[in-house]
Design a protein around this motif. Structure first.
Motif, mmCIF file in Angstrom:
data_model
loop_
_atom_site.group_PDB
_atom_site.id
_atom_site.type_symbol
_atom_site.label_atom_id
_atom_site.label_comp_id
_atom_site.label_asym_id
_atom_site.label_seq_id
_atom_site.Cartn_x
_atom_site.Cartn_y
_atom_site.Cartn_z
ATOM 1 N N VAL A 44 33.218 63.744 33.949
ATOM 2 C CA VAL A 44 33.947 62.639 34.583
ATOM 3 C C VAL A 44 34.324 63.004 36.011
ATOM 4 O O VAL A 44 34.200 62.183 36.930
ATOM 5 C CB VAL A 44 35.179 62.258 33.741
ATOM 6 N N THR A 45 34.735 64.227 36.240
ATOM 7 C CA THR A 45 35.063 64.678 37.595
ATOM 8 C C THR A 45 33.828 64.583 38.489
ATOM 9 O O THR A 45 33.913 64.133 39.637
ATOM 10 C CB THR A 45 35.607 66.114 37.568
ATOM 11 N N TRP A 46 32.674 65.002 37.972
ATOM 12 C CA TRP A 46 31.444 64.896 38.742
ATOM 13 C C TRP A 46 31.123 63.435 39.058
ATOM 14 O O TRP A 46 30.718 63.109 40.181
ATOM 15 C CB TRP A 46 30.273 65.530 37.985
ATOM 16 N N LEU A 47 31.301 62.546 38.077
ATOM 17 C CA LEU A 47 31.027 61.126 38.317
ATOM 18 C C LEU A 47 31.901 60.575 39.440
ATOM 19 O O LEU A 47 31.423 59.818 40.287
ATOM 20 C CB LEU A 47 31.253 60.320 37.036
ATOM 21 N N TYR A 48 33.172 60.965 39.454
ATOM 22 C CA TYR A 48 34.065 60.494 40.516
ATOM 23 C C TYR A 48 33.629 61.012 41.883
ATOM 24 O O TYR A 48 33.753 60.320 42.883
ATOM 25 C CB TYR A 48 35.513 60.901 40.236
ATOM 26 N N SER A 64 43.794 59.353 32.922
ATOM 27 C CA SER A 64 43.861 58.424 34.059
ATOM 28 C C SER A 64 42.475 58.120 34.609
ATOM 29 O O SER A 64 42.187 56.978 34.978
ATOM 30 C CB SER A 64 44.727 59.010 35.171
ATOM 31 N N MET A 65 41.620 59.129 34.656
ATOM 32 C CA MET A 65 40.266 58.899 35.147
ATOM 33 C C MET A 65 39.486 57.979 34.204
ATOM 34 O O MET A 65 38.755 57.102 34.652
ATOM 35 C CB MET A 65 39.528 60.223 35.325
ATOM 36 N N LEU A 66 39.648 58.176 32.898
ATOM 37 C CA LEU A 66 38.916 57.360 31.926
ATOM 38 C C LEU A 66 39.366 55.908 31.925
ATOM 39 O O LEU A 66 38.565 55.010 31.655
ATOM 40 C CB LEU A 66 39.066 57.937 30.518
ATOM 41 N N LYS A 72 35.871 52.209 34.023
ATOM 42 C CA LYS A 72 35.544 51.493 32.783
ATOM 43 C C LYS A 72 34.429 50.478 33.011
ATOM 44 O O LYS A 72 33.576 50.293 32.144
ATOM 45 C CB LYS A 72 36.787 50.829 32.208
ATOM 46 N N ARG A 73 34.412 49.837 34.182
ATOM 47 C CA ARG A 73 33.328 48.904 34.496
ATOM 48 C C ARG A 73 31.998 49.653 34.647
ATOM 49 O O ARG A 73 30.953 49.166 34.214
ATOM 50 C CB ARG A 73 33.629 48.146 35.792
ATOM 51 N N LEU A 74 32.062 50.823 35.258
ATOM 52 C CA LEU A 74 30.842 51.605 35.474
ATOM 53 C C LEU A 74 30.212 52.039 34.155
ATOM 54 O O LEU A 74 29.016 51.869 33.952
ATOM 55 C CB LEU A 74 31.143 52.841 36.330
ATOM 56 N N VAL A 75 31.007 52.594 33.254
ATOM 57 C CA VAL A 75 30.433 53.166 32.028
ATOM 58 C C VAL A 75 30.255 52.146 30.914
ATOM 59 O O VAL A 75 29.433 52.356 30.027
ATOM 60 C CB VAL A 75 31.272 54.366 31.519
ATOM 61 N N ARG A 122 21.318 57.540 33.795
ATOM 62 C CA ARG A 122 21.778 56.629 34.834
ATOM 63 C C ARG A 122 22.288 57.295 36.098
ATOM 64 O O ARG A 122 22.377 56.653 37.132
ATOM 65 C CB ARG A 122 22.868 55.743 34.260
ATOM 66 N N ARG A 123 22.640 58.547 36.036
ATOM 67 C CA ARG A 123 23.275 59.196 37.185
ATOM 68 C C ARG A 123 22.571 60.450 37.644
ATOM 69 O O ARG A 123 23.119 61.192 38.440
ATOM 70 C CB ARG A 123 24.732 59.547 36.832
ATOM 71 N N ARG A 124 21.385 60.700 37.174
ATOM 72 C CA ARG A 124 20.658 61.914 37.562
ATOM 73 C C ARG A 124 20.363 61.886 39.055
ATOM 74 O O ARG A 124 20.108 60.825 39.607
ATOM 75 C CB ARG A 124 19.357 62.000 36.788
ATOM 76 N N PRO A 125 20.385 63.016 39.719
ATOM 77 C CA PRO A 125 20.017 63.045 41.139
ATOM 78 C C PRO A 125 18.630 62.442 41.363
ATOM 79 O O PRO A 125 17.790 62.465 40.484
ATOM 80 C CB PRO A 125 20.026 64.544 41.470
#
Length: 154
Positions: A44-48, A64-66, A72-75, A122-125
């Motif tokens: 989650v920290t990496w996603l932010y 708080s991050m979740l 929440k819209r993203l995931v 969905r988030r791979r480099p």
């Protein structure tokens, strides 16, 4: 070879934490849950950090991050539920005094796998997405034929 090796190329630190969680699933379920929660927190920290559309939460903790609305819209609701389950069970593992069993850890490790598959897909480099897309092309499709081209892509 473990179930989480697919994330090793892009995120070696996540892969190592997930591997430790998986390895401890039966041997020490409490440790498995703690490592699963830690893997989730790193993810989650990496996603932010990686996604500029995410707004920073009002507090710098996992809950708080979740529950930040942009996150929440993203995931989406399914992944958000899986992430919350991992977070809650990790907290239970730390604070519960009664013994934990593999019945407690195995479902959480399964949900962690689903979360990391979502992140990897969905988030791979960029380089990873290009390789995945290229390898998924149909091997028998003849791309040189003019009739197969779409007119708007010429």
């Amino acid at each position: 070879m473990g179930n989480f090796d697919f994330v090793r190329a892009a995120w070696p630190d996540l892969a190592e934490e997930a591997r430790l969680a998986e390895r401890s699933t039966y041997a020490d379920p409490r440790v498995a849950l703690i490592y699963a929660r830690r893997t989730l927190e790193l993810t989650v920290t990496w996603l932010y950090r990686a996604d500029a559309t995410l707004r920073p939460p009002y507090k710098d903790d996992l809950s708080s991050m979740l529950f930040e609305p942009s996150f929440k819209r993203l995931v989406g609701p399914a992944i958000a539920t899986k992430m919350d389950l991992i977070r809650r069970q990790g907290n239970v593992a730390v604070h519960r005094t009664t013994p934990m069993t593999p019945n407690d850890s195995l479902p959480v490790i399964r949900e962690l796998f689903h979360v990391l598959v979502w992140v990897a897909m969905r988030r791979r480099p960029r380089i990873g997405r290009w390789r995945a897309r290229r390898s998924m092309r149909h091997p028998f499709r003849n791309r040189s034929r003019a009739s197969s081209r779409r007119p708007w892509r010429r």
